[in-house]
Design a protein around this motif. Structure first.
Motif, PDB file in Angstrom:
ATOM      1  N   LEU A 196       8.186 -45.868  14.661  1.00  0.00           N
ATOM      2  CA  LEU A 196       8.689 -46.937  15.523  1.00  0.00           C
ATOM      3  C   LEU A 196       9.391 -46.359  15.509  1.00  0.00           C
ATOM      4  O   LEU A 196      10.841 -47.726  16.694  1.00  0.00           O
ATOM      5  N   ASP A 197      10.594 -45.522  15.413  1.00  0.00           N
ATOM      6  CA  ASP A 197      11.575 -45.114  16.288  1.00  0.00           C
ATOM      7  C   ASP A 197      11.541 -44.841  17.542  1.00  0.00           C
ATOM      8  O   ASP A 197      12.199 -45.350  18.658  1.00  0.00           O
ATOM      9  N   ALA A 198      10.258 -45.078  18.030  1.00  0.00           N
ATOM     10  CA  ALA A 198       9.359 -43.933  19.313  1.00  0.00           C
ATOM     11  C   ALA A 198       9.703 -45.678  19.816  1.00  0.00           C
ATOM     12  O   ALA A 198       9.244 -45.878  21.223  1.00  0.00           O
ATOM     13  N   VAL A 199       9.005 -46.409  19.172  1.00  0.00           N
ATOM     14  CA  VAL A 199       8.245 -47.715  19.854  1.00  0.00           C
ATOM     15  C   VAL A 199       9.875 -48.619  20.368  1.00  0.00           C
ATOM     16  O   VAL A 199       9.732 -49.609  21.216  1.00  0.00           O
ATOM     17  N   ASP A 200      11.052 -48.599  19.588  1.00  0.00           N
ATOM     18  CA  ASP A 200      12.019 -49.061  19.637  1.00  0.00           C
ATOM     19  C   ASP A 200      12.702 -48.695  21.024  1.00  0.00           C
ATOM     20  O   ASP A 200      13.607 -49.388  21.633  1.00  0.00           O
ATOM     21  N   LYS A 201      12.230 -47.499  21.708  1.00  0.00           N
ATOM     22  CA  LYS A 201      13.058 -47.241  22.717  1.00  0.00           C
ATOM     23  C   LYS A 201      12.771 -47.250  24.239  1.00  0.00           C
ATOM     24  O   LYS A 201      12.579 -47.218  24.673  1.00  0.00           O
ATOM     25  N   LEU A 202      11.617 -48.506  23.734  1.00  0.00           N
ATOM     26  CA  LEU A 202      10.355 -48.377  25.062  1.00  0.00           C
ATOM     27  C   LEU A 202      10.937 -50.495  25.556  1.00  0.00           C
ATOM     28  O   LEU A 202      11.225 -51.192  24.585  1.00  0.00           O
ATOM     29  N   ASP A 203      10.253 -49.889  27.228  1.00  0.00           N
ATOM     30  CA  ASP A 203      10.635 -51.303  27.420  1.00  0.00           C
ATOM     31  C   ASP A 203       8.742 -52.302  26.709  1.00  0.00           C
ATOM     32  O   ASP A 203       8.411 -52.284  27.010  1.00  0.00           O
ATOM     33  N   PRO A 204       9.924 -53.449  26.504  1.00  0.00           N
ATOM     34  CA  PRO A 204       8.343 -54.357  25.971  1.00  0.00           C
ATOM     35  C   PRO A 204       7.958 -54.273  26.823  1.00  0.00           C
ATOM     36  O   PRO A 204       6.247 -55.264  26.616  1.00  0.00           O
ATOM     37  N   SER A 205       7.896 -54.678  28.220  1.00  0.00           N
ATOM     38  CA  SER A 205       7.630 -54.798  29.206  1.00  0.00           C
ATOM     39  C   SER A 205       6.430 -54.505  30.418  1.00  0.00           C
ATOM     40  O   SER A 205       5.558 -53.892  30.818  1.00  0.00           O
ATOM     41  N   SER A 206       6.345 -52.497  29.029  1.00  0.00           N
ATOM     42  CA  SER A 206       6.097 -51.809  29.814  1.00  0.00           C
ATOM     43  C   SER A 206       4.958 -51.523  29.589  1.00  0.00           C
ATOM     44  O   SER A 206       4.343 -51.971  28.725  1.00  0.00           O
ATOM     45  N   PRO A 207       3.737 -50.992  30.035  1.00  0.00           N
ATOM     46  CA  PRO A 207       2.550 -50.582  29.561  1.00  0.00           C
ATOM     47  C   PRO A 207       1.774 -49.716  28.473  1.00  0.00           C
ATOM     48  O   PRO A 207       1.487 -49.948  27.560  1.00  0.00           O
ATOM     49  N   GLU A 208       3.457 -48.691  28.491  1.00  0.00           N
ATOM     50  CA  GLU A 208       3.235 -48.251  27.251  1.00  0.00           C
ATOM     51  C   GLU A 208       3.256 -48.496  25.817  1.00  0.00           C
ATOM     52  O   GLU A 208       3.052 -47.972  25.001  1.00  0.00           O
ATOM     53  N   TRP A 209       4.808 -49.939  25.554  1.00  0.00           N
ATOM     54  CA  TRP A 209       4.309 -50.738  24.880  1.00  0.00           C
ATOM     55  C   TRP A 209       3.044 -51.099  24.236  1.00  0.00           C
ATOM     56  O   TRP A 209       3.268 -51.255  22.805  1.00  0.00           O
ATOM     57  N   ASP A 210       2.721 -51.251  25.458  1.00  0.00           N
ATOM     58  CA  ASP A 210       1.080 -52.371  25.189  1.00  0.00           C
ATOM     59  C   ASP A 210       0.311 -51.177  24.166  1.00  0.00           C
ATOM     60  O   ASP A 210      -0.260 -51.020  22.935  1.00  0.00           O
ATOM     61  N   THR A 211       0.646 -49.544  24.830  1.00  0.00           N
ATOM     62  CA  THR A 211      -0.380 -48.449  24.370  1.00  0.00           C
ATOM     63  C   THR A 211       0.421 -47.970  22.105  1.00  0.00           C
ATOM     64  O   THR A 211      -0.692 -47.740  21.353  1.00  0.00           O
ATOM     65  N   MET A 212       1.171 -47.745  22.170  1.00  0.00           N
ATOM     66  CA  MET A 212       2.070 -47.798  21.379  1.00  0.00           C
ATOM     67  C   MET A 212       1.692 -48.658  19.800  1.00  0.00           C
ATOM     68  O   MET A 212       1.701 -48.477  19.079  1.00  0.00           O
ATOM     69  N   THR A 213       2.194 -49.960  20.702  1.00  0.00           N
ATOM     70  CA  THR A 213       1.759 -51.108  19.511  1.00  0.00           C
ATOM     71  C   THR A 213       0.256 -51.571  19.340  1.00  0.00           C
ATOM     72  O   THR A 213      -0.686 -51.727  18.704  1.00  0.00           O
ATOM     73  N   SER A 214      -0.658 -50.663  19.897  1.00  0.00           N
ATOM     74  CA  SER A 214      -1.593 -50.905  20.031  1.00  0.00           C
ATOM     75  C   SER A 214      -2.593 -50.146  18.930  1.00  0.00           C
ATOM     76  O   SER A 214      -3.435 -50.535  17.850  1.00  0.00           O
ATOM     77  N   LEU A 215      -1.328 -49.420  17.651  1.00  0.00           N
ATOM     78  CA  LEU A 215      -1.903 -49.351  16.159  1.00  0.00           C
ATOM     79  C   LEU A 215      -1.822 -50.284  15.337  1.00  0.00           C
ATOM     80  O   LEU A 215      -2.284 -50.282  14.885  1.00  0.00           O
ATOM     81  N   PHE A 216      -0.932 -51.190  15.349  1.00  0.00           N
ATOM     82  CA  PHE A 216      -0.400 -52.628  14.661  1.00  0.00           C
ATOM     83  C   PHE A 216      -1.699 -53.298  14.884  1.00  0.00           C
ATOM     84  O   PHE A 216      -2.014 -53.691  15.866  1.00  0.00           O
ATOM     85  N   TYR A 217      -2.239 -54.229  13.537  1.00  0.00           N
ATOM     86  CA  TYR A 217      -3.008 -55.581  13.801  1.00  0.00           C
ATOM     87  C   TYR A 217      -2.307 -56.527  13.944  1.00  0.00           C
ATOM     88  O   TYR A 217      -1.642 -56.178  13.271  1.00  0.00           O
ATOM     89  N   HIS A 218      -2.464 -57.408  14.959  1.00  0.00           N
ATOM     90  CA  HIS A 218      -1.771 -58.159  15.207  1.00  0.00           C
ATOM     91  C   HIS A 218      -2.638 -59.208  15.426  1.00  0.00           C
ATOM     92  O   HIS A 218      -3.473 -59.613  16.507  1.00  0.00           O
ATOM     93  N   PRO A 219      -2.940 -60.568  15.052  1.00  0.00           N
ATOM     94  CA  PRO A 219      -3.466 -61.826  15.728  1.00  0.00           C
ATOM     95  C   PRO A 219      -3.300 -62.279  17.059  1.00  0.00           C
ATOM     96  O   PRO A 219      -4.073 -62.850  17.651  1.00  0.00           O
TER      97      PRO A 219
END
Length: 452
Positions: free
Chosen positions: A141-164
Motif C-alpha cells: 500500500l505504501d507503493a500504491v500511495d506513491k503513484l499518481d492516481p491518473s497513471s496506468p500504474e495506479w490502475d495496475t497496482m489497485t487491480s488486486l483490490f475488489y471494488h465495484p
C-alpha cells in the motif's frame, strides 16, 4: 473498405441496390445469398484460433478458470480465489505470452503469500492477519500511495483490490490504513469490541503513543486473555481489569514473562500478593519497567529518607505512582526542600511518610509558589512538616482561607489554643465542608470573599 466494415461488425450486408428488400428476406436465406458473410466468419474463426493458441501457451494458465467470448485482441479471464466463496470479479487481461499483471505484483511485493492468500487478505477486514502478512500489505500500500492516481500504474497496482465502483473514489473493503483513533476499526475488530465489553476506555487508550497500532493487530483469545488471567492471579478484581488496561495499555504490548519477572522481584522483597494487586489496580506502570529500574528507585527512596523495609513497602503500596515517577523530578523536589527551604532530614522523612505525593509535584512551579505563600503566612517549617498536605492544595484557596482566619483571629494553627483550625484543612475540602469542620458560618466566609 467495404469489406472491413463487414468483418468488424460481423453482420449480414446485402448489395446496396437490394437494401430496400433485405428486411423481407428470411435471415438464413439472406446469409446464404451474402458473399461477404463467409469471409467475415472465416476471419473471426482465424482470430479465435490464434487467441486460443496464445492462451494455452501462456504461463498463467493456472489462474484461468473460464474462457469467455473472444473479442478483438483482448480476452476476459477470471482470476481464481479472489473472493473466496463469492462470485469472483473478472479482469480484462491483454492476450500475450507474459503472465498477468496481478501475478507479477504478487511475486514482486508479496514474498510469502500466494495469489489466493493476497486476494483474501486484500478483501477481508484484516482481523485474522499475522503481523508478517500485515507488514507485506503495508509495504504494498505504501507503493500504491506513491503513484499518481491518473497513471496506468495506479490502475495496475489497485487491480488486486475488489471494488465495484469504476470511478477514482474506490472504497476498499478492508480497514483504513491510517487513523488517529479507533473509530474506523471498532466495527470490524472483535478484539476492540471485547476490550470495550470488559471496561476499557478506548478514547483514553488512543492517546497513548504507538500503542493503537499494536492493539488492532492483537487477537483477543491468543494475546489478551493470558494478560487478563495474569492480572486476576495478582488479585485484581474483575471490575478493575478494564481500568488497569485503560491506565496502562502497554501491558498488552509487553510479553507476559517480563510482567512476571517484575512481580517476582517484588515478591522477593516481601511484597505480598494482595499488596501487589492493590498496587496494580492503583497504578500499574511499574509492571512495564525493568527490574533494575524498580530496584534502583526503591533503593533511592530508602537511602534518601532513611526508611525501614516496612515503611518502604507501606509507602510503595499506597503510592505506586512514585515507583514509575521521573527520578530527576523527585531529586529536584528533595533539593528544593532541603537545600533552599532548609527542611532537615527528619522533617523530610516525616513529610514523605505522611504525604509522599509531595515529591511527585513540579518543583519549579506549583511547589515553589505554595512554599512562598506559606512563607508570607509566617508558617514555620516545623508546622509544614506536621501538615504536609497543605503543599498539595490550591495556593489561592490557602491564601484566602488564611486571610479570613486572620480577620476573625483564628489564624494561629495551634491545637492548644481556642478556635484551633488545622493547617492542612486550608488545602482540603470544599468550601461548605471546610466551614462546617472549622465551625464558621459559610455566609460570613462568602461575604468576606466579596470584599477581596
Amino acid at each position: 473498405m467495404f469489406s472491413k466494415v463487414i468483418v468488424r461488425c460481423g453482420r449480414s450486408v446485402t448489395n446496396l441496390g437490394h437494401r430496400v428488400f433485405a428486411s423481407s428476406f428470411d435471415q438464413d436465406k439472406q446469409s446464404k445469398m451474402d458473399p461477404w458473410e463467409d469471409l467475415a466468419q472465416s476471419v473471426r474463426r482465424r482470430q479465435s484460433a490464434q487467441i486460443s493458441q496464445k492462451v494455452k501457451k501462456a504461463s498463467f494458465s493456472e489462474n484461468v478458470s473460464k474462457e469467455k467470448e473472444l473479442s478483438g485482441t483482448e480476452v476476459e479471464l477470471v482470476l481464481l480465489g479472489l473472493r473466496g466463496d463469492k462470485t469472483p470479479p473478472t479482469t480484462n487481461v491483454a492476450c500475450s505470452s507474459n503472465p498477468p499483471l496481478n501475478t507479477k505484483l504478487v511475486k514482486k511485493y508479496f514474498q510469502t503469500l500466494s495469489v489466493n492468500e493476497v486476494c483474501d487478505v486484500m478483501n477481508s477486514d484484516l482481523r485474522s492477519c499475522t503481523p508478517e502478512t500485515l507488514a507485506e500489505v503495508e509495504a504494498y500500500l505504501d507503493a500504491v500511495d506513491k503513484l499518481d492516481p491518473s497513471s496506468p500504474e495506479w490502475d495496475t497496482m489497485t487491480s488486486l483490490f475488489y471494488h465495484p465502483d469504476e470511478d477514482r473514489g474506490i472504497r476498499y473493503n478492508f480497514l483504513p490504513r491510517k487513523s488517529t483513533n479507533f473509530e474506523g476499526y471498532i466495527k470490524h475488530s472483535q478484539t476492540l469490541q471485547k476490550l470495550v465489553m470488559i471496561g476499557v476506555d478506548l478514547s483514553a487508550v488512543q492517546n497513548f503513543p504507538f500503542i493503537g497500532n499494536h492493539i488492532i493487530r492483537l487477537d483477543f483469545e491468543r494475546d489478551i486473555v493470558p494478560k487478563l488471567l495474569f492480572l486476576k492471579d495478582l488479585c485484581v478484581y474483575d471490575h478493575n481489569l478494564g481500568l488497569v488496561l485503560t491506565n496502562n495499555p502497554y501491558i498488552l504490548e509487553d510479553p507476559i514473562s517480563k510482567l512476571q519477572s517484575v512481580v517476582g522481584y517484588l515478591k522477593s522483597k516481601k511484597f505480598s500478593a494482595d499488596i501487589i494487586g492493590k498496587m496494580v489496580s492503583k497504578h500499574s506502570m511499574f509492571l512495564i519497567m525493568e527490574i533494575a529500574d524498580v530496584d534502583s528507585k526503591l533503593g533511592m527512596f530508602q537511602k534518601m529518607f532513611h526508611l525501614t523495609g516496612d515503611q518502604l513497602r507501606e509507602i510503595s503500596s499506597l503510592n505506586p505512582v512514585l515507583i514509575s515517577h521521573n527520578r530527576k523530578k523527585i531529586q529536584d523536589v528533595h533539593f528544593l526542600l532541603h537545600k533552599i527551604w532548609e527542611f532537615d532530614h527528619n522533617q523530610l522523612k516525616a513529610m514523605f511518610i505522611e504525604c509522599p505525593l509531595i515529591f511527585a509535584e513540579d518543583p519549579k512551579k506549583s511547589l515553589q509558589i505554595r512554599l512562598e505563600v506559606l512563607y508570607d503566612m509566617e508558617i514555620s517549617n516545623d508546622k509544614i512538616a506536621k501538615n504536609p498536605e497543605v503543599l498539595l492544595g490550591d495556593h489561592h484557596q490557602v491564601r484566602r482561607r488564611h486571610a479570613f482566619l486572620r480577620e476573625i483571629g483564628r489564624a494561629h494553627y495551634n491545637p492548644e489554643r481556642e478556635g484551633y483550625v488545622a493547617l492542612g484543612s486550608l488545602a482540603k475540602y470544599t468550601t461548605e465542608k471546610w466551614c462546617w469542620k472549622s465551625g464558621i458560618p459559610k455566609e460570613h466566609y462568602y461575604a468576606f470573599l466579596k470584599t477581596e
